[in-house]
Design an enzyme around this catalytic site. Structure first.
Site, PDB file in Angstrom:
ATOM      1  N   ARG A   1     -27.815  10.176  48.533  1.00 64.59           N
ATOM      2  CA  ARG A   1     -27.176   8.999  49.105  1.00 64.59           C
ATOM      3  C   ARG A   1     -27.215   9.047  50.632  1.00 64.59           C
ATOM      4  O   ARG A   1     -27.417   8.036  51.302  1.00 64.59           O
ATOM      5  CB  ARG A   1     -25.708   9.004  48.676  1.00 64.59           C
ATOM      6  CG  ARG A   1     -25.295   7.821  47.901  1.00 64.59           C
ATOM      7  CD  ARG A   1     -23.915   8.011  47.317  1.00 64.59           C
ATOM      8  NE  ARG A   1     -23.936   7.652  45.905  1.00 64.59           N
ATOM      9  CZ  ARG A   1     -24.015   6.406  45.459  1.00 64.59           C
ATOM     10  NH1 ARG A   1     -24.057   5.389  46.290  1.00 64.59           N
ATOM     11  NH2 ARG A   1     -24.060   6.155  44.174  1.00 64.59           N
TER      12      ARG A   1
ATOM     13  N   GLY B   1     -29.591 -13.295  45.990  1.00 63.74           N
ATOM     14  CA  GLY B   1     -29.552 -13.690  47.405  1.00 63.74           C
ATOM     15  C   GLY B   1     -29.062 -15.097  47.674  1.00 63.74           C
ATOM     16  O   GLY B   1     -29.406 -15.679  48.713  1.00 63.74           O
TER      17      GLY B   1
ATOM     18  N   HIS C   1     -16.750 -10.495  47.785  1.00 64.29           N
ATOM     19  CA  HIS C   1     -16.446 -10.106  46.408  1.00 64.29           C
ATOM     20  C   HIS C   1     -15.887 -11.326  45.664  1.00 64.29           C
ATOM     21  O   HIS C   1     -15.056 -12.053  46.223  1.00 64.29           O
ATOM     22  CB  HIS C   1     -15.429  -8.956  46.396  1.00 64.29           C
ATOM     23  CG  HIS C   1     -15.116  -8.497  45.014  1.00 64.29           C
ATOM     24  ND1 HIS C   1     -15.996  -7.749  44.256  1.00 64.29           N
ATOM     25  CD2 HIS C   1     -14.032  -8.709  44.218  1.00 64.29           C
ATOM     26  CE1 HIS C   1     -15.467  -7.512  43.071  1.00 64.29           C
ATOM     27  NE2 HIS C   1     -14.277  -8.085  43.020  1.00 64.29           N
TER      28      HIS C   1
ATOM     29  N   GLU D   1     -13.779   2.939  50.048  1.00 63.44           N
ATOM     30  CA  GLU D   1     -13.430   2.610  48.667  1.00 63.44           C
ATOM     31  C   GLU D   1     -14.022   1.251  48.303  1.00 63.44           C
ATOM     32  O   GLU D   1     -14.008   0.329  49.136  1.00 63.44           O
ATOM     33  CB  GLU D   1     -11.911   2.534  48.544  1.00 63.44           C
ATOM     34  CG  GLU D   1     -11.329   3.422  47.466  1.00 63.44           C
ATOM     35  CD  GLU D   1      -9.828   3.259  47.431  1.00 63.44           C
ATOM     36  OE1 GLU D   1      -9.313   2.775  46.422  1.00 63.44           O
ATOM     37  OE2 GLU D   1      -9.185   3.595  48.449  1.00 63.44           O
TER      38      GLU D   1
HETATM   39  C1  GRF Z   1     -21.820 -12.637  44.404  1.00 67.41           C
HETATM   40  O1  GRF Z   1     -20.985 -13.140  43.399  1.00 67.41           O
HETATM   41  C2  GRF Z   1     -21.051 -11.719  45.311  1.00 67.41           C
HETATM   42  O2  GRF Z   1     -19.717 -12.066  45.467  1.00 67.41           O
HETATM   43  C3  GRF Z   1     -21.152 -10.402  44.588  1.00 67.41           C
HETATM   44  O3  GRF Z   1     -22.440 -10.380  44.037  1.00 67.41           O
HETATM   45  C4  GRF Z   1     -22.904 -11.720  43.852  1.00 67.41           C
HETATM   46  C5  GRF Z   1     -24.187 -11.841  44.609  1.00 67.41           C
HETATM   47  O4  GRF Z   1     -24.832 -13.064  44.398  1.00 67.41           O
HETATM   48  N1  GRF Z   1     -20.874  -9.310  45.482  1.00 67.41           N
HETATM   49  P1  GRF Z   1     -26.048 -13.486  45.320  1.00 67.41           P
HETATM   50  O5  GRF Z   1     -27.061 -12.341  45.258  1.00 67.41           O
HETATM   51  O6  GRF Z   1     -25.531 -13.697  46.700  1.00 67.41           O
HETATM   52  O7  GRF Z   1     -26.594 -14.741  44.712  1.00 67.41           O
END
Ligand code: GRF
Length: 221
Positions: A67, A14, A111, A145
């Site tokens: 899901r 988080g 991401h 996707e």
């Molecule tokens: C981050 O690197 C984000 O880009 C990826 O997962 C990680 C999460 O980190 N999707 P955090 O839980 O926000 O510290």
């Protein structure tokens, strides 16, 4: 100014959630976090939200037969909290088509690569394997996707010769923490919107030089 009501989905640490929480403290910020949902009980991010007085909910995917059922519960909780914009911040579940549809263009993800390169997991190890010289991070609208969808904002981060996946991840994460609040601000304020699967409307970067990695003139002194 009316602030957009934001829900955040997490599965773990988080730290991006924390960055968003901090950003929302600024008086002029156009969003406020009204609910944090984790699919993992005990996720560290839950404590971060609670420390800031933000309502949290655990919806454990393991408690659902499908899901669809899990996403329906998630959707119900978000609707119940009158969430207007949704942010995935380290949320490690793929959404169903129906869920993606119902949050279409109101749902962001971060991401840790310069998409569309290096989608999926183990990003930094793959970046190093390929000998890439500039990596970074991307905030994009969510589509069905994985790690696809209109790109809101990106940050470029140099890859250094002695990087390990961990050292690169740490450098990219610092950029993530600045990028996500920036991207959410653009979306929540209405400065940008999706048109034909492209994000349009933001002020373009002016007079920004190209980023070279390794830097120009290195080794010629
Ligand atoms: C981050 O690197 C984000 O880009 C990826 O997962 C990680 C999460 O980190 N999707 P955090 O839980 O926000 O510290």
């Amino acid at each position: 100014m009316t602030r957009k009501r934001v829900g955040v989905l997490i599965s773990g640490r988080g730290s991006n959630l924390e960055a968003l929480i901090e950003a929302c403290k600024a008086p002029g910020y156009p969003a406020k976090i009204v609910l944090v949902v984790s699919n993992v009980p005990g996720a560290q991010g839950l404590a971060r939200a609670e420390a800031s007085g933000i309502p949290t909910l655990i919806i454990n995917h393991k408690d659902f037969a499908s899901r669809e059922d899990f996403d329906a519960a998630l959707d119900g909780a978000l609707q119940g909290a009158q969430v207007e914009l949704l942010c995935n911040a380290g949320f490690l579940r793929l959404h169903t088509e129906g869920f993606v549809r119902s949050w279409w263009n109101r749902h962001l993800n971060i991401h840790p690569s310069l998409l569309p390169a290096f989608k999926g997991l183990h990003t930094h190890a793959r970046v190093l394997d390929e000998g890439v010289k500039i990596s970074g991070c991307t905030v994009h609208f969510v589509r069905s996707e994985m790690d696809c969808g209109p790109i809101v904002a990106q940050a470029a981060v140099p890859v250094l010769v002695r990087d390990t996946p961990d050292s690169l991840a740490a450098r990219v994460l610092e950029a993530e923490h600045r990028l996500y609040p920036h991207a959410l601000r653009l979306v929540a304020s209405g400065a940008v919107h999706v048109e034909g699967e492209r994000v349009v409307g933001m002020t373009q970067i002016r007079d920004q030089p190209a980023i070279f990695s390794p830097p120009l003139d290195e080794g010629f002194d």
